[in-house]
Enzyme design. Structure first.
Site, PDB file in Angstrom:
ATOM      1  N   ARG A  91      71.217  30.241  18.254  1.00 47.84           N
ATOM      2  CA  ARG A  91      69.806  30.002  17.961  1.00 47.84           C
ATOM      3  C   ARG A  91      69.413  28.566  18.303  1.00 47.84           C
ATOM      4  O   ARG A  91      68.286  28.304  18.711  1.00 47.84           O
ATOM      5  CB  ARG A  91      69.533  30.301  16.482  1.00 47.84           C
ATOM      6  N   ASP A 151      68.627  38.104   6.599  1.00 51.52           N
ATOM      7  CA  ASP A 151      70.038  37.855   6.277  1.00 51.52           C
ATOM      8  C   ASP A 151      70.365  38.333   4.865  1.00 51.52           C
ATOM      9  O   ASP A 151      71.431  38.911   4.619  1.00 51.52           O
ATOM     10  CB  ASP A 151      70.362  36.361   6.393  1.00 51.52           C
ATOM     11  N   ARG A 154      70.689  42.012   4.911  1.00 53.75           N
ATOM     12  CA  ARG A 154      71.998  42.385   5.454  1.00 53.75           C
ATOM     13  C   ARG A 154      73.088  42.207   4.401  1.00 53.75           C
ATOM     14  O   ARG A 154      73.986  43.049   4.264  1.00 53.75           O
ATOM     15  CB  ARG A 154      72.314  41.519   6.675  1.00 53.75           C
ATOM     16  N   HIS A 178      68.756  30.028   8.862  1.00 47.98           N
ATOM     17  CA  HIS A 178      68.894  31.371   9.421  1.00 47.98           C
ATOM     18  C   HIS A 178      69.736  31.210  10.678  1.00 47.98           C
ATOM     19  O   HIS A 178      69.230  31.027  11.779  1.00 47.98           O
ATOM     20  CB  HIS A 178      67.520  31.955   9.764  1.00 47.98           C
TER      21      HIS A 178
END
Length: 318
Positions: A91, A151, A154, A178
């Site tokens: 990212r 997240d 998840r 993140h």
């Protein structure tokens, strides 16, 4: 439709995430108007046509293609534009490309709307949330990122699978970035109010330190694996976006791990990261500084340092 538009959502960027978010918001019925803006107007028009062809199956909603002038009177402006994360790319690798794009987008939004909540979805979301806050000049409560809402989902899913429990009865948070330096807040995780450590004897599943780390690794690396297999992630993140939009437009005061400006929480300032946050019509109502384990606080601070280093290297104020 009534000329007095309520709950107007603008989505900038009609790639997979932007378009799927539009679909999720339309399907929920929380917005009465959705405007899609994209530099590729044909793509935006195609998405609008496709969405409108299913409008008879959902609550009435005015969905159209627009330009930046259509940001006027929007309650939420979602920024999902930018370069996509490629296989093998972190990212943070995206940062320089997308900061440049945001320096074009955010001033255009500000020409037409200084009252909306800006919701940043593009990665790296924490960096770009901070960039948006700085460029926009808006109060920090009205600039948020999707952060670790996905997240955390998840994390809850994998905990539920491991423990054989409905995910809706699992409460757990991923905090910090993140991305690669995110932190699993194990000390806050619980199932039906029972702390994870105390639930293990009930579950009778192996949940030692190694198993916990393997589970966390799966959470942290999920996006990389999905991108490797299918090229992009968009279904789950679109649902996360919808959940944030619901909390804002319905003034829910829901607790979500959105990314926002840190103001001394756990000793961290002047970066955007995710912590459990009360979200309502004003955006951020309150960031909750909960009782974390010392190791979790240290990891959260290290995550902040990494974000600060990226921001310093980018020198985004220029």
């Amino acid at each position: 439709m009534n000329n007095k538009v309520r709950n107007k959502v603008v989505i900038i960027g009609t790639g997979l995430v932007g378009a799927t978010s539009a679909f999720a918001i339309m399907e929920d019925g929380v917005a009465s108007e959705i405007v899609l803006i994209d530099i590729d107007k044909d793509r935006a028009e195609g998405e609008v046509m496709d969405l409108n062809h299913g409008i008879s199956f959902v609550a009435p909603c005015d969905i159209k293609v627009g330009d930046y002038s259509d940001c006027q009177h929007a309650d939420i402006i979602i920024i999902a534009a930018g370069a996509n994360q490629k296989p093998g790319e972190t990212r943070i690798d995206l940062a320089r490309k997308n900061v440049h794009i945001f320096k074009e987008i955010v001033p255009q939004i500000m020409k037409y709307n200084k009252q909306a909540v800006l919701l940043v979805v593009t990665n790296p979301v924490d960096i770009l949330t901070y960039v948006t806050f700085k460029i926009s000049g808006l109060p920090s409560n009205r600039v948020i990122g999707s952060g670790t809402v996905l997240d955390s989902s998840r994390f809850r899913y994998l905990l539920g699978e491991n423990c054989g429990v409905d995910v809706r009865n699992v409460h757990a948070y991923i905090i910090g970035e993140h991305g690669d330096s995110e932190v699993a807040a194990w000390s806050l995780a619980n199932i039906a109010g029972i702390g994870i450590e105390n639930y293990c004897p009930i579950c009778k599943n192996v949940c030692d330190r190694n198993q916990k780390y393997r589970l966390f690794e799966e959470v942290r690396d999920s996006a990389y694996k999905i991108i490797e297999k299918k090229g992009a992630t968009y279904y789950a993140v679109a649902l996360a976006v919808r959940r944030i939009v619901q909390s804002i437009l319905r003034n829910e005061n829901s607790i979500l791990t959105v990314s926002s400006l840190m103001k001394g929480y756990y000793g961290v300032e002047d970066v955007c990261l995710s912590l459990p946050t009360i979200v309502n019509r004003k955006g951020v109502k309150q960031v909750l500084e909960l009782s974390l384990a010392e190791r979790e606080i240290k990891l959260f601070q290290e995550s902040a340092q990494k974000m600060r280093q990226v921001l310093d290297d980018l020198d985004i104020i220029k």
